[in-house]
Design a protein around this motif. Structure first.
Motif, PDB file in Angstrom:
ATOM      1  N   VAL A 339       0.856  -1.185   0.000  1.00  8.98           N
ATOM      2  CA  VAL A 339       0.000   0.000   0.000  1.00  8.98           C
ATOM      3  C   VAL A 339       0.890   1.233   0.000  1.00  8.98           C
ATOM      4  N   GLY A 343      -3.114   5.431  -0.171  1.00  5.99           N
ATOM      5  CA  GLY A 343      -3.755   4.128  -0.022  1.00  5.99           C
ATOM      6  C   GLY A 343      -3.799   3.288  -1.282  1.00  5.99           C
ATOM      7  N   HIS A 433      -3.032   5.947   9.492  1.00  5.14           N
ATOM      8  CA  HIS A 433      -3.255   6.134   8.061  1.00  5.14           C
ATOM      9  C   HIS A 433      -2.609   7.408   7.535  1.00  5.14           C
ATOM     10  N   PHE A 436       0.123   7.429   4.713  1.00  4.25           N
ATOM     11  CA  PHE A 436      -0.123   7.387   3.283  1.00  4.25           C
ATOM     12  C   PHE A 436      -0.201   8.770   2.643  1.00  4.25           C
TER      13      PHE A 436
END
Length: 493
Positions: A339, A343, A433, A436
């Motif tokens: 990834v 994303g 997250h 990303f």
């Protein structure tokens, strides 16, 4: 507490200076000596090599004859004065960060500018070679000298020497947090020796080895007992401005110092700006940017560097490919979906370092790894799936070299967070997250801060710090540290 603070403050209201044998003075004297030695060597060495020892300087006035020997002495005196004026040896900038190096370079460049202006105004025709050689080499030698001093200082600070002795003042939770953060980086020069907390606890704080000496009214006594020279306020919820001011008055001027730790962590220095307004120190924190000129410059750097590295390492790539092919059954390269930016998935390529059925055996090994305390990131020190050649490649991270093609194609960057597997992302907390927001990297901050031995929490913390504070200069520093980490006794696995 207020009356005690006022009394103590009055007692120490007179002028005071640090003791002559303080660590900062001893360190500064040593740096002054090596700075002077470096400048004498560079300036006079350049003069002798370029002009000779007794050469004279041409001027527009026939009656005035200047000697380069005298000019060299003036240059050294002015240069040393500039290094002192810009506080390049101050205990606030030594040990960590780039501020010391930046100040050395800035002050040296200003000396060069001042010399050029003086020569123009006085109609002095300085030899260009003398100037253009002495100043760049002088800056480089000064920076090398400071770097060597820093290595020595870091070694001393890891043993508790040459550091400020810190007394933490605040709530129990904030005291424990700041103590933990300062403990991560002993080279910063803050050694915690005690604390006073809001609830007045005496003794070891729960779950730590940190000794509390009571409440806020016991700060003066705690300073005397611990010998601390720096008070760090870790939270202001229980300390109104009046009490903080009285606490600062109670400290001995010039010897004891006050530091206020804001409720900010993992923020890089260039993003922080202090602006005093009516006696109120406002801290401006710039928000991180992930687009524009800064991003284009990073892509250009990745493109040029990856292409150059592919050319330079092509013989190594060929040798490694043959070694994999001739020593084990299976393909030379291992491609795996990872990834990446925003994303989106991509196929990361590496030299195959494991047996061909490695993925099928992962579930069984993963249960053992989780039993060892790793819930998200699979890492096993003695992984039985790794081939003999693969173990050697992993030791020096040579199996990662094919990722230069991922960088060339724009799927990865030379420096960035680790590219995770999709199954790992499914177990991420929401804040993770943020990794990303930038491209994943071949190397990154956590790889040079402990390599495969870091915990999952520390890996995430370092990756997020990079995402929030990345810069081209920071990337260059990480690349340099990567080389050192690869060559260190503790390799990857």
């Amino acid at each position: 507490m207020p009356s005690q603070a006022r009394t103590s403050g009055a007692a120490h209201a007179g002028p005071s200076t640090p003791p002559a044998d303080s660590w900062s003075r001893r360190y500064s004297r040593g740096v002054v000596f090596t700075d002077l030695l470096a400048l004498v060597w560079v300036v006079f060495g350049t003069q002798i090599a370029w002009l000779g020892l007794d050469s004279n300087l041409a001027t527009n006035t026939a009656d005035v004859r200047l000697s380069y020997f005298g000019i060299s002495i003036v240059v050294i005196i002015v240069w040393m004065s500039a290094l002192a004026l810009y506080d390049t040896r101050g205990d606030r900038v030594i040990g960590v960060g780039s501020t010391e190096y930046r100040l050395v370079a800035d002050s040296s460049i200003r000396v060069f500018g001042a010399l050029a202006i003086a020569a123009f105004l006085l109609h002095v025709d300085l030899a260009r070679g003398y100037v253009l050689i002495a100043f760049p080499i002088g800056i480089l030698v000064l920076l090398l000298s400071r770097w060597m001093w820093r290595q020595w200082l870091v070694a001393q600070r890891k043993h508790g020497a040459y550091s400020a002795k810190v007394l933490l003042v605040g709530s129990t939770a904030s005291v424990v947090h700041i103590a933990r953060e300062l403990g991560r980086l002993p080279e910063a020069g803050y050694r915690v020796v005690g604390a006073t907390v809001a609830d007045g606890t005496r003794g070891l704080l729960t779950g730590t080895s940190l000794l509390s000496h009571g409440g806020f009214g016991d700060v003066a006594a705690a300073l005397a007992v611990t010998g601390a020279d720096t008070v760090v306020i870790t939270s202001s919820d229980d300390l109104p401005p009046e009490r903080v001011r009285e606490l600062s008055w109670s400290l001995e001027p010039g010897r004891q110092h006050l530091v206020v730790a804001p409720s900010l962590t993992d923020i890089g220095g260039p993003r922080i700006h202090t602006r005093p307004v009516q006696g109120l120190p406002l801290i401006h924190v710039e928000t991180p940017t992930y687009s524009g000129r800064k991003l284009y410059s990073k892509r250009a750097f990745d493109l040029v560097s990856s292409a150059l590295l592919i050319v330079l390492t092509s013989p190594v790539l060929v040798v490694l490919a043959l070694s994999v092919k001739l020593t084990s059954v299976g393909p030379v390269f291992f491609r795996q979906e990872r990834v990446g930016l925003n994303g989106k998935t991509f196929h990361m390529v590496k030299f195959r370092s494991m047996v061909t059925d490695a993925e099928e055996r992962l579930q069984e090994l993963g249960q053992l790894d989780r039993a060892a305390g790793n819930d998200v990131l699979f890492k096993m020190k003695d992984d039985p799936r790794v081939t003999r050649v693969g173990a050697t490649m992993r030791r020096f991270s040579l199996d990662e070299l094919p990722q230069l093609f991922n960088v060339l194609l724009g799927e990865m960057s030379l420096v960035g967070p680790r590219p995770p597997l999709a199954r790992e992302v499914e177990r991420y907390d929401q804040h993770v997250h943020r990794r990303f927001l930038v491209k994943p990297g071949m190397t990154g901050l956590w790889q040079v801060s402990g390599r495969s031995d870091l915990s999952w929490e520390d890996s995430v913390r370092l990756d997020l710090f990079y995402v929030e504070n990345w810069s081209i200069i920071g990337d260059l520093l990480i690349l340099w540290k990567t080389f050192r980490a690869v060559m260190s006794p503790t390799g990857a696995y």
